[in-house]
Design a protein around this motif. Sequence first.
Motif, PDB file in Angstrom:
ATOM      1  N   UNK A  38       0.828  -1.206   0.000  1.00 16.19           N
ATOM      2  CA  UNK A  38       0.000   0.000   0.000  1.00 16.19           C
ATOM      3  C   UNK A  38       0.863   1.257   0.000  1.00 16.19           C
ATOM      4  N   UNK A  39       1.913   1.261   0.822  1.00 19.25           N
ATOM      5  CA  UNK A  39       2.788   2.434   0.894  1.00 19.25           C
ATOM      6  C   UNK A  39       3.515   2.675  -0.424  1.00 19.25           C
ATOM      7  N   UNK A  40       4.016   1.604  -1.034  1.00 20.02           N
ATOM      8  CA  UNK A  40       4.735   1.751  -2.301  1.00 20.02           C
ATOM      9  C   UNK A  40       3.801   2.271  -3.393  1.00 20.02           C
ATOM     10  N   UNK A  41       2.591   1.734  -3.448  1.00 16.47           N
ATOM     11  CA  UNK A  41       1.612   2.201  -4.434  1.00 16.47           C
ATOM     12  C   UNK A  41       1.300   3.680  -4.241  1.00 16.47           C
ATOM     13  N   UNK A  42       1.087   4.072  -3.006  1.00 15.17           N
ATOM     14  CA  UNK A  42       0.750   5.466  -2.716  1.00 15.17           C
ATOM     15  C   UNK A  42       1.930   6.390  -2.993  1.00 15.17           C
TER      16      UNK A  42
END
Length: 267
Positions: free
Chosen positions: A195-199
């Motif tokens: 989720x963090x990488x996508x965001x």
Amino acid sequence: MPDVRRMKTKLVLVGEGGVGKTSLVRRFVLNEYQDTYLQTVGTRVSKIELTIPHGADTEVQMDMAIFDIMGQKGFRDLVRETYYHGAGALMAVCDLTQKDSLSALDEWIPPALEITGDVPLYLVVNKKDMEVQRAISDEEIHRAAETFAAPYILTSALTGEFVEDVFNALAIEMVNRAFRQEDTRAAERSLRDKALVLLDKRGSVGLKKQQFFQILRGVKVDDLQAELDRLEREGLVTILWYGASDFAVTITPRGVKAVKQASTWEG
């Protein structure tokens, strides 16, 4: 426009004094050669910026620090933790005209690998220009390279032959290794990290609820919601609600920092 990555690397040269480590570095970094022997006292660090292509649409801007250590055993043992720590590759150098310089690598390479772990290693046989004074056979070089499972190359700091090739080969191997590690981490990455990488990639645009489920197929609604709530409590993301069930999420500066700290690449 290519996707540009940035990374800082540390390359360490090991080997006996007088084999030409300093001359190799000087030839690569400055394209110069000094005919008189310059004994390294302590540790000499040189820096160079390289651009390494990777695939069809990616290039890596590499800041390489090259560590050249004094080739005496006592000094080596004294500083080995500091000298080898954080190295991304090793270059083991011997002198084609000095047989003992090859066997001495048995005392240089294993202690280095104990600190660095499994990093790219090249065996460099320097002073190729002095073939008439050769003291090491091809068979002996091949056997030593097999012992350490390392490629080998004969170089000449005097003429520059194959010097750039071996430094660039190690730089390319460090880049390839970084991408392999990134792929491995991606395969093992938790929902939180994904989720963090996508965001982080989306920046200020963020992601809407439906977009999360289009990308993270198979993720349960409750699991995603719980993870995003945790990230928001930690100050890593901001959730903007649209009614009772729809939302959009953006990453905070603190979240961007967390992603970069977990990455091989520099910001």
